[in-house]
Scaffold this motif. Structure first.
Motif, short mmCIF file in Angstrom:
data_model
loop_
_atom_site.label_atom_id
_atom_site.label_comp_id
_atom_site.label_asym_id
_atom_site.label_seq_id
_atom_site.Cartn_x
_atom_site.Cartn_y
_atom_site.Cartn_z
N ASP A 1 1.05 -7.23 -5.70
CA ASP A 1 -0.16 -6.56 -6.19
C ASP A 1 -1.22 -6.49 -5.09
OD1 ASP A 1 0.93 -6.21 -8.69
OD2 ASP A 1 -0.13 -7.89 -9.61
N GLU A 2 -1.39 -7.57 -4.34
CA GLU A 2 -2.42 -7.56 -3.29
C GLU A 2 -2.09 -6.54 -2.21
OE1 GLU A 2 -4.97 -8.85 -4.10
OE2 GLU A 2 -4.73 -10.80 -5.03
N ASP A 3 -0.82 -6.38 -1.90
CA ASP A 3 -0.43 -5.34 -0.95
C ASP A 3 -0.77 -3.95 -1.49
OD1 ASP A 3 0.51 -7.20 0.85
OD2 ASP A 3 2.62 -6.99 0.28
N ASN A 4 -0.57 -3.75 -2.79
CA ASN A 4 -0.96 -2.48 -3.42
C ASN A 4 -2.46 -2.25 -3.33
OD1 ASN A 4 1.61 -1.66 -4.18
ND2 ASN A 4 1.49 -2.57 -6.21
N HIS A 5 -3.23 -3.30 -3.60
CA HIS A 5 -4.69 -3.16 -3.56
C HIS A 5 -5.17 -2.80 -2.17
CE1 HIS A 5 -4.84 -6.22 -7.13
NE2 HIS A 5 -4.31 -5.07 -7.47
N LEU A 6 -4.59 -3.45 -1.16
CA LEU A 6 -4.98 -3.16 0.21
C LEU A 6 -4.63 -1.73 0.59
CD1 LEU A 6 -6.22 -4.28 2.79
CD2 LEU A 6 -3.96 -5.18 3.42
N ALA A 7 -3.44 -1.27 0.20
CA ALA A 7 -3.03 0.10 0.49
C ALA A 7 -3.98 1.10 -0.17
CB ALA A 7 -1.60 0.33 0.00
N TYR A 8 -4.35 0.82 -1.40
CA TYR A 8 -5.28 1.69 -2.14
C TYR A 8 -6.62 1.80 -1.42
CZ TYR A 8 -9.19 1.55 -5.58
OH TYR A 8 -10.38 1.68 -6.24
N CYS A 9 -7.14 0.69 -0.93
CA CYS A 9 -8.42 0.71 -0.23
C CYS A 9 -8.33 1.54 1.05
CB CYS A 9 -8.87 -0.72 0.11
SG CYS A 9 -9.30 -1.71 -1.33
N PRO B 1 -1.51 3.99 4.64
CA PRO B 1 -0.49 3.00 4.28
C PRO B 1 0.86 3.64 3.96
CG PRO B 1 -1.91 3.43 2.41
CD PRO B 1 -2.49 4.20 3.56
N GLU B 2 1.91 2.84 4.10
CA GLU B 2 3.23 3.30 3.68
C GLU B 2 3.29 3.47 2.16
OE1 GLU B 2 6.34 0.82 5.12
OE2 GLU B 2 5.76 1.03 7.23
N ARG B 3 2.58 2.59 1.45
CA ARG B 3 2.53 2.71 -0.01
C ARG B 3 1.43 3.72 -0.37
NH1 ARG B 3 3.17 -3.32 -2.71
NH2 ARG B 3 4.70 -4.16 -1.24
N ARG B 4 1.82 4.92 -0.72
CA ARG B 4 0.84 5.94 -1.09
C ARG B 4 0.63 5.90 -2.60
NH1 ARG B 4 0.49 9.77 3.06
NH2 ARG B 4 -1.26 10.61 1.86
N ASP B 5 -0.62 6.16 -3.02
CA ASP B 5 -0.98 6.16 -4.44
C ASP B 5 -0.53 4.85 -5.09
OD1 ASP B 5 -2.17 7.26 -6.70
OD2 ASP B 5 -0.30 8.19 -7.38
N ALA B 6 -0.83 3.73 -4.41
CA ALA B 6 -0.31 2.42 -4.83
C ALA B 6 -0.81 1.98 -6.20
CB ALA B 6 -0.68 1.37 -3.79
N LEU B 7 -1.96 2.48 -6.63
CA LEU B 7 -2.49 2.11 -7.95
C LEU B 7 -2.46 3.30 -8.91
CD1 LEU B 7 -5.50 -0.24 -7.08
CD2 LEU B 7 -3.09 -0.78 -7.45
#
Length: 262
Positions: free
Chosen positions: A156-164, A245-251
Motif C-alpha cells: 500500500d505504501e508503494d502505491n501511495h508513493l506512486a500516486y503522489c 512511477p512504474e505503478r500508474r493510477d496506483a490508487l
C-alpha cells in the motif's frame, strides 16, 4: 554492532515494547486516514476528480490502523497511550508541515494550493513510510506473526508513493512546478528533523522497557543522529525528486479490505 533486524526482533519478542510499537503505528495510521478523508470531502470543485484517489488513500491508512490493532488483539494486548514526543504526525503539524487540522475541521473547500501542499507533504512522508516498510519486509516479510501485515502495508505504501509522484507531475505540467519544488524542500527539511526527534524518543522508551544498558542506548542515539547528518547533507534529495512511477493510477481502484490480513 546492533542490526535493524536484531533490534526489531527484540521489540517484537517483548509484549510491552511490541504494544508500544503497534500503538504508535496504529495512532499515526488512523490520523492519516482522518486527514485524507477530510481532504477528499473538501476538494475544490476544479479538482473533484481526485476525490476517489484521496478517499482510497484515507481508506488504506484506516485499514493499516485496524491491522495494527488486530496485531495487538492477537497477542491479547490493548493499545497503549502514545507519548506526545513520539507522535510524528502531530509534530509535523506543529512545524507547519501539511494542512493544519483546524482547516480540515472546517467545511470550507480547500484551495488548489492546499492540495499541492497536501500532495507534496504526502510525497515526503510516504517516502519515509515506503523506506521503512521495505526494510521491515526484507527482514520480517516471512515472520509468522507480523509478516503478512508488513507485506500488505508495504504494498500500500508503494502505491501511495506512486500516486503522489504521478499527481505532482501532472500538476507540474500544469504550471505549478516551482511551487511544488518549494513545498517539497520545506517538507523534507522539516521531516528529517522530526523523524530524528521521534526516533530518539521511541528508542528512549524502548530502552527503558527492554532495560538496555547505557552503552547500547548511546550507540543507538549516535546512529540516529548520524542518519540525520546524512539526510541533512544530501539524503533528503530522494524525498523531493519526481519521476513517473512504474505503478500508474496506483490508487485508481477500491481499497483492499482488512479481512485479507485476518
Amino acid at each position: 554492532m546492533f542490526s535493524a533486524k536484531a533490534l526489531f526482533q527484540e521489540i517484537i519478542d517483548n509484549d510491552d515494547s511490541y504494544r508500544l510499537f503497534c500503538s504508535i503505528a496504529a495512532s499515526g495510521e488512523a490520523q492519516g486516514g482522518w486527514e485524507n478523508g477530510r481532504i477528499a470531502a473538501l476538494l475544490p470543485p476544479a479538482m473533484a476528480g481526485l476525490a476517489p484517489k484521496v478517499a482510497r488513500h484515507g481508506a488504506d491508512e484506516d485499514k493499516h490502523g485496524r491491522i495494527f490493532q488486530a496485531l495487538l488483539r492477537k497477542r491479547g494486548l490493548t493499545a497503549a497511550d502514545v507519548p506526545e514526543e513520539t507522535d510524528y504526525t502531530m509534530l509535523l503539524e506543529r512545524r507547519g508541515i501539511g494542512l493544519a487540522h483546524d482547516k480540515l475541521r472546517r467545511d470550507a473547500p480547500l484551495s488548489e494550493l492546499d492540495i499541492i501542499t497536501y500532495l507534496s507533504h504526502s510525497r515526503v512522508t510516504e517516502q519515509r513510510a515506503a523506506d521503512q516498510m521495505d526494510m521491515l519486509t526484507k527482514y520480517f516479510g516471512d515472520h509468522p506473526e507480523v509478516g503478512k501485515a508488513i507485506r500488505m502495508i508495504s504494498n500500500d505504501e508503494d502505491n501511495h508513493l506512486a500516486y503522489c509522484h504521478e499527481e505532482l507531475l501532472r500538476l507540474a505540467r500544469a504550471g505549478h512546478g516551482r511551487t511544488i519544488q518549494r513545498i517539497l524542500h520545506e517538507c523534507a527539511n522539516a521531516e528529517i528533523a522530526v523523524y530524528r526527534d521521534v526516533s530518539l524518543a521511541v528508542m528512549d522508551h524502548m530502552g527503558r522497557i527492554l532495560k538496555w544498558p547505557a552503552a547500547k542506548s548511546a550507540v543507538l542515539r549516535a546512529g540516529i543522529r548520524a542518519m540525520y547528518g546524512y539526510e541533512r547533507a544530501g539524503g533528503w534529495r530522494r524525498m523531493v525528486s519526481l519521476s513517473m512511477p512504474e505503478r500508474r493510477d496506483a490508487l485508481g481502484g477500491p481499497a483492499t479490505s482488512t479481512a485479507e490480513f485476518a
